[in-house]
Design an enzyme around this catalytic site. Structure first.
Site, short mmCIF file in Angstrom:
data_model
loop_
_atom_site.label_atom_id
_atom_site.label_comp_id
_atom_site.label_asym_id
_atom_site.label_seq_id
_atom_site.Cartn_x
_atom_site.Cartn_y
_atom_site.Cartn_z
CE LYS A 87 0.08 1.33 4.41
NZ LYS A 87 1.50 2.78 4.72
CG ASP B 85 -0.82 0.28 8.37
OD1 ASP B 85 -0.96 1.45 8.73
OD2 ASP B 85 0.47 0.62 8.15
#
Length: 292
Positions: free
Chosen positions: A18, A144
């Site tokens: 990401k 996350d």
């Protein structure tokens, strides 16, 4: 086990990287955690996780490990153990991680590995816990992890666990890993860190006026290698920092332009191009019918 050595009983799953397209700290909570705002952009590139169900209940890490990380601390192992305990599952698993995402770069490698193990084992063990419960487990492994469990690029708040899917335009990113690993805790303790930024709005981000990362000035002052990468990337576009790591990137609207820009960077840099995606490769893999 090499990438071509998947044998009978093993299944292979993507663990995508990401980017944080911006990252602000808007305050601090009573429990000491910081209130964040960010946009997570999932990528079409990342680690590969191989899993093989065991009948003896053991969780066994196979293959190479990250230096200094023993098996009980490995996020993939912790994810399997957490899921097994929460679901009271008698089965076990062999886990093999093919690392492509640099550690400490802010690309989410460990969190993504954990999310892939949670989601894939939920299916392989026949648990059926569902996305919501798996995301809640993921928060216990790292802030996350939920975005990787849910598998969509998202606007995030809180410690990163409050997610709202966002539609982002197609984009390609030149990524650079300077090879610097600064512990996240040390960055949060920096006296230079801005902890009271005004909250941003999604409309501001969509208009292109919100691109800052609270950790960028701290890391650029602290690490000459990161400052040097920013100076080099400025020749091809607007350099930005992802997460609390050292990874840097420049966004492009065209893949050929991104590849041309990559070719202009110093050959000794660890640099490559990846595409942004709205739905993660893991989400796509989970949607496919399971082979008999």
């Amino acid at each position: 086990m090499g990438s071509g050595a998947v044998s009978v009983g093993w299944s292979e799953w993507p663990a995508p990287a990401k980017l944080n397209l911006f990252l602000r700290i808007t305050g601090r909570r009573a429990d000491g955690y910081h209130e964040l705002q960010t946009v997570f952009r999932l990528l079409d590139w990342g680690d590969r996780i191989r899993l093989r169900v065991r009948a003896d209940g053991r969780i066994v890490r196979q293959g190479d490990r990250l230096p200094g990380v023993d098996d009980p601390a490995d996020l993939a192992v912790r994810a399997a153990a957490l899921l097994k305990n929460e679901a009271n599952c008698a089965q076990g698993v062999d886990i093999h991680v093919e690392k492509r995402i640099p550690a400490g770069g802010g690309f989410g490698g460990g969190s993504s590995d954990a999310a892939t193990v949670l989601c894939a084992l939920d299916r392989l063990w026949g648990l059926g816990l569902g996305e919501g419960r798996l995301a809640a487990l993921g928060v216990r492994l790292g802030a996350d992890v939920p975005v990787f469990v849910r598998g969509r690029s998202a606007w995030a708040e809180g410690v990163g666990e409050r997610l709202q899917p966002v539609d982002l335009p197609p984009a390609w990113y030149v990524l650079v890993d300077p090879g610097i690993h600064v512990p996240t805790a040390a960055l949060f303790q920096s006296p230079d860190l801005t902890r009271d930024s005004p909250p941003a709005k999604i409309a501001d981000f969509a208009a292109g006026t919100v691109l800052d990362n609270a950790f960028e000035p701290v890391l650029r002052r602290r690490e000459p290698a990161i400052e040097a990468v920013f100076a080099g990337l400025a020749r091809i576009g607007l350099p930005r920092l992802t997460g609390t790591g050292s990874g840097c990137f420049v966004e492009f609207a065209d893949p050929d332009v991104a590849q041309d820009a990559l070719a202009r960077l110093p050959r000794q840099w660890n640099a490559w191009v990846a595409a942004g995606v709205s739905d993660s490769p893991l989400r796509d893999a989970l949607a496919r019918p399971r082979p008999d």
